[in-house]
Design an enzyme around this catalytic site. Structure first.
Site, PDB file in Angstrom:
ATOM      1  N   LYS A 102     -36.269   8.771  42.961  1.00 52.10           N
ATOM      2  CA  LYS A 102     -36.597   7.898  44.084  1.00 52.10           C
ATOM      3  C   LYS A 102     -35.974   8.487  45.342  1.00 52.10           C
ATOM      4  CE  LYS A 102     -36.058   2.981  45.401  1.00 52.10           C
ATOM      5  NZ  LYS A 102     -35.420   1.700  45.006  1.00 52.10           N
ATOM      6  N   SER A 129     -38.769  -2.103  44.737  1.00 54.47           N
ATOM      7  CA  SER A 129     -38.914  -1.040  45.717  1.00 54.47           C
ATOM      8  C   SER A 129     -39.127   0.330  45.103  1.00 54.47           C
ATOM      9  CB  SER A 129     -37.674  -1.000  46.610  1.00 54.47           C
ATOM     10  OG  SER A 129     -36.539  -0.644  45.837  1.00 54.47           O
ATOM     11  N   SER A 147     -35.661  -3.968  41.538  1.00 51.30           N
ATOM     12  CA  SER A 147     -36.451  -2.836  42.036  1.00 51.30           C
ATOM     13  C   SER A 147     -36.788  -1.772  41.014  1.00 51.30           C
ATOM     14  CB  SER A 147     -35.738  -2.178  43.220  1.00 51.30           C
ATOM     15  OG  SER A 147     -35.912  -2.955  44.376  1.00 51.30           O
TER      16      SER A 147
END
Lengths: 502, 487
Positions: free
Chosen positions: B81, B156, B180
């Site tokens: 990420k 997210s 997330s």
């Protein structure tokens, strides 16, 4: 380098305060940089005088993802400071974020301690100026509110069209020592800072060089009618970057506040900037501009528990407090105040003194003190070196004092030997041997020189025999000259008297 | 029939790499090819560096050639990420603020993956600074759900979930502050593990909310999750909040720990707002565990209703302070119009941050401000303690808690414009972060419309070995993961 305790200072504003029957109330916030190898929350080194932005890393620059990790050595240092100043050391303290935007801070928050500082209470013992330099002044204990640890910020360098920032200083461990509003004059503030500096240097916590920003002071000043409990409106004075500026700034501010009142004005709560060079101050901001720092516990750092073992370990490292040492020197060694006020403010010097006495014996303490306060300091100053760099060892001075006591050399000769040893590191005994400086007190020579002197000054002999005792001094000069200074004055005196009585 | 290389599990590719049946370069190239084939529709990555990835793969093959294989991750393409720092690679956090930032250092998890020989490939898209539940808050692109390109992958860490689901990596890392990892895992039919707070170093993870953030993995199976966790867990002296605890062999524990387990079903997680199809899938999973001999007990987590508000106070308060460093002074976006220092702050931040980030900074600034701190932040911290206590009480009776991961399957891109409605996405996941517990989402079926559904298991602090074993009981006997997206 050798500051004198209780140095006498002018007290110009007293008259004005007393005339109006007002008194000043002063609280000091002193920031002291802690001398650790690395910064407070990261491994990069700290120090003064490095190229700009070289003492940085992801933590100092607050790069995305960087995290602080507490430097235990900084906590050791503040615990030490707290113990030196008789503070209560909290069992648990924590870290808080003080949020505000300024380019000298990379995170735009400062890691500090808000409601749980590590040190609470305590005091700073001060000595006020004595009536004369050789008389000890009054001592007072100025109570402390707290001491906490935080990180220093970077340094802004303002140009004409741009400002540059150097983050070398950012993250240097910084203690904030907050006094109660308990100081009554600029002189007390001066004495307070002097003690603080001596204490911090003693304990090896900081060098407290104000020029390098290692010690910085803000003063909160208010005035009130004598007898009034409630404090007056306080004004914070900033940028007091020498101990003298602190004294000058406070005196200036008290006068300013008195004159505001005299003119019927109101004192406004504000922060003022004092310019030590021009001796003037100007308003930086008023209370309305005060920040809301939005303090909250730093979630990146765990609270710190200080257990008994930790405290005891640090306590064992604490040196004797300077004023305690001074009192001890006066008692234990029967040293005069003036000598102690030269020896004690310098820990190395006082340690050196005790090292000499340990060899020479306590009976020689006064002589040793005199040698250090007079001859050693003069030689160091002339040679422009520090004590640590000197070739003169405590054993040398002990030996020298012993030689005088044994009557082997005279004090006058001893000065010459001292200078030799100081310069070369050769032992006093070796110097005496090599240069043939030994006093040959019982020699036929001495008696012969005395006879020659008496024979050569009939007038003095007559005056002495007529009862004028001082006339004998005129006979001593030629004897000393003949002995090239080596003769023991006491023996010269005795011999002359014996011969004159014949 | 075995899936093509980019869709195989980490365990499968590791075995083939170890046996020399495939080289890391071949595997990495297959992943790169797959990425090139689908990325224009999935938009999982903010940036990729195939030259760098192939060089890492070649290095892995060389190690293999001389018999110095570093373990099951050696030579396996893993995407991170874009909130996790990789030295000399961009780190945008999905924000215009960091559009041009290249990290000069490695996060601790990055170092650990490099040490394990992983081929670090691709910077996965995410909501800006990990704030969001759909990746729609990314400043650069909105990632699509590979199972329905008109829908969000969750967030997210949506890029990490979608990349894995679309065969653009063999495993990925995300971060989970309020759900997330688990929510996008549920939306994308993959396994998402959020370990106990403190098990994995946060050093090098661009902070959103420091006391809640935790790095975790996306994998195709629970066994893969065990391998990933073993590689990245452990105390780090660069992170004061990382915990000193022995790291067991999680993969071995899967076989050793057989149950039967006592599972708690919190009634508060099965009320209003739960989509019937999600509810039915979870009920089926409960039935499965019961058939396995597990004891199913109803438990109560009475402070559940306060979780969302507690979360949004604590998370935004910390975020308002954490994001203050993005100020236009040093490495961030700086407004071209800035003339004074105030301009540098105001204009750079106005231009550099998106709406959701600004909203949370303002909210966080408010709850910390003088006069409101006690009513909001301090109270939220107290409620947080109660929420944790709820779970610890439940763990007196059960080994783990079982819930849906999300109230609904993936929603349509652009559908949830109301921020408050979006916040409800986290309703089953935020409690785990507030309580600092490990949580895992595993695939548990599909809706009639073909959308993946996730099952959440919540474990006890630092008992990931148990949690993974419980999850594996279901995961190893179901094959939802074999249903690939049609791209």
């Amino acid at each position: 380098m050798f500051h004198i305790m209780g140095y006498s200072l002018p007290a110009t504003h007293y008259s004005l305060l007393q005339k109006m029957n007002y008194e000043a109330v002063i609280g000091l916030e002193v920031h002291v940089q802690v001398k650790t190898a690395s910064k407070i929350f990261t491994r990069v080194g700290q120090g003064y005088g490095f190229d700009e932005n070289t003492l940085t890393d992801p933590v100092v620059l607050a790069l995305p993802g960087a995290l602080p990790v507490m430097n235990k050595a900084a906590l050791d240092a503040i615990i030490k400071a707290g113990l030196m100043l008789d503070c209560e050391i909290a069992e648990v303290c924590k870290w808080d974020r003080k949020n505000y935007f300024y380019p000298d801070s990379t995170k735009n928050y400062q890691i500090s301690q808000f409601d749980q500082p590590i040190c609470n209470g305590g005091y700073v013992e001060i000595e006020l100026p004595g009536e004369a330099r050789n008389i000890m002044g009054e001592h007072k204990k100025i109570p402390l509110t707290r001491i906490h640890l935080e990180e220093d910020v970077g340094k802004l360098n303002h140009g004409t069209n741009e400002s540059l920032v150097d983050y070398n200083r950012a993250g240097t461990p910084l203690m904030e020592i907050v006094s109660d509003p308990a100081l009554q004059s600029a002189e007390e503030a001066y004495a307070y800072l002097t003690t603080l500096r001596t204490t911090m240097v003693y304990a090896g916590i900081s060098d407290c060089d104000m020029e390098k920003g290692q010690m910085r002071c803000d003063a909160n000043i208010s005035i009130r009618p004598v007898g009034q409990e409630e404090l007056g409106v306080k004004v914070e004075l900033k940028n007091l970057n020498s101990i003298s500026y602190v004294r000058d700034g406070i005196n200036h501010e008290i006068k300013r506040q008195m004159s505001v009142l005299k003119k019927g004005g109101i004192i406004v709560q504000e922060t003022r900037d004092f310019d030590g060079i021009t001796g003037t101050s100007q308003s930086l901001r008023t209370k309305e501009d005060a920040h809301d720092y939005r303090y909250f516990p730093d979630p990146d750092l765990m609270p710190v528990r200080v257990d008994r073992e930790w405290k005891e370990r640090i306590a064992a490292e604490c040196p004797e407090r300077p004023f305690d040492k001074q009192r001890r020197f006066m008692e234990e060694y029967d040293l005069p105040y003036t000598i102690t006020s030269v020896l004690v403010p310098d820990r190395d010097l006082s340690d050196w003194f005790e090292a000499v006495v340990a060899i020479a014996g306590k009976a020689q303490a006064q002589a040793v003190g005199n040698w250090i306060a007079n001859d050693l300091l003069r030689e160091l100053s002339a040679a422009q070196i520090e004590l640590a760099d000197s070739k003169l060892m405590p054993a040398h001075l002990a030996e020298l004092v012993g030689l005088i006591k044994a009557g082997t050399i005279t004090k006058q000769i001893a000065r010459e030997v001292f200078a030799e040893t100081f310069g070369s590191g050769e032992t006093p005994t070796a110097v005496v041997e090599r240069k043939g400086l030994k006093d040959d007190t019982n020699s036929y020579e001495l008696e012969q020189w005395c006879r020659d002197a008496i024979a050569g000054n009939e007038k003095a002999r007559e005056q002495f025999l007529a009862g004028k005792d001082g006339a004998i001094n005129a006979l001593k000069g030629p004897v000393m000259k003949a002995s090239r200074g080596k003769a023991n004055p006491k023996l010269v005196d005795e011999t002359l008297r014996r011969l004159l009585a014949e | 029939m075995a899936h093509s290389l980019p869709f195989q599990s980490l365990t499968q590719v590791a075995d083939q790499l170890a046996a020399g049946q495939v080289s890391s370069v071949e595997l990495t190239q297959a992943v790169i090819d797959q990425t090139q084939a689908v990325e224009d529709r999935v938009n999982a990555f903010i940036s990729t560096d195939s030259v760098d990835a192939l060089a890492q793969a070649a290095a892995a093959d060389q190690r293999r050639a001389v018999g110095e294989l570093l373990g099951p991750l050696d030579g396996v393409p893993i995407a991170l990420k874009d909130v996790i720092a990789v030295r000399d690679q961009p780190l945008t956090a999905g924000s215009k603020m960091l559009e041009k930032f290249v990290s000069p250092y490695d996060a601790t998890v990055t170092t650990k993956l490099k040490d394990a020989g992983a081929v670090l490939w691709g910077r996965a898209n995410c909501d800006e600074f990990a704030m969001g539940s759909s990746t729609e808050n990314s400043a650069f692109k909105t990632t699509a759900n590979p199972y329905d390109l008109s829908r969000v992958p969750g967030g997210s860490s949506g890029g990490s979930a979608a990349a894995l689901a679309a065969g653009e990596a063999i495993a990925t890392l995300g971060s989970d502050t309020g759900g997330s990892i688990r929510q996008p895992a549920a939306f994308c039919n993959v396994v998402g593990l959020k370990p106990t707070y403190g098990l994995i170093s946060r050093y090098g993870l661009a902070a959103y909310a420091s006391s809640l953030d935790q790095i975790g993995s996306f994998t195709r199976t629970v066994e893969d999750a065990a391998i990933m966790l073993g590689a990245i867990a452990g105390h780090d002296d660069r992170d004061s909040t990382s915990f000193k605890t022995p790291i067991p062999d999680y993969r071995a524990a899967l076989a050793e720990k057989k149950g039967p387990w006592k599972l708690g079903i919190p009634k508060e997680y099965f009320g209003e707002g739960l989509d019937p199809e999600v509810g039915a899938a979870v009920e089926k999973a409960i039935a499965f565990y019961r058939e396995q001999g597990c004891e199913i007990k109803e438990v109560s987590l009475p402070h559940t209703e306060y979780c969302l508000s507690t979360y949004y106070i604590i998370a935004t308060a910390e975020a308002s302070s954490n994001l203050a460093r993005y100020d236009g002074v040093r490495y961030t976006h700086r407004s071209a119009d800035a003339k004074t220092v105030e301009d540098v702050y105001f204009k750079s931040r106005a231009e550099g941050f998106g709406a959701e980030v600004k909203r949370r900074i303002i909210l966080g600034t408010y709850v910390l401000s003088s006069g409101y701190y006690d009513a909001y932040y301090l109270r939220a911290q107290k409620v947080r303690t109660l929420i944790r206590q709820d779970f610890l009480n439940a763990y007196q009776k059960v080994d783990a808690v079982l819930t849906p991961t999300t109230p609904t399957p993936a929603f349509k891109i652009g559908e949830t414009a109301d921020p408050l409605a979006m916040y409800l996405q986290d309703i089953y996941t935020v409690s785990v972060n507030l309580a600092g517990l490990p949580g895992i989402s595993i695939p548990a079926g599909f809706s009639e419309a073909g959308l993946p559904i996730g099952l959440q298991l919540i474990g006890q602090p630092y008992q990931e070995a148990d949690l993974l074993a419980i999850a594996n009981t279901y995961d190893s006997t179901h094959d939802w993961n074999s249903r690939l997206p049609e791209l």
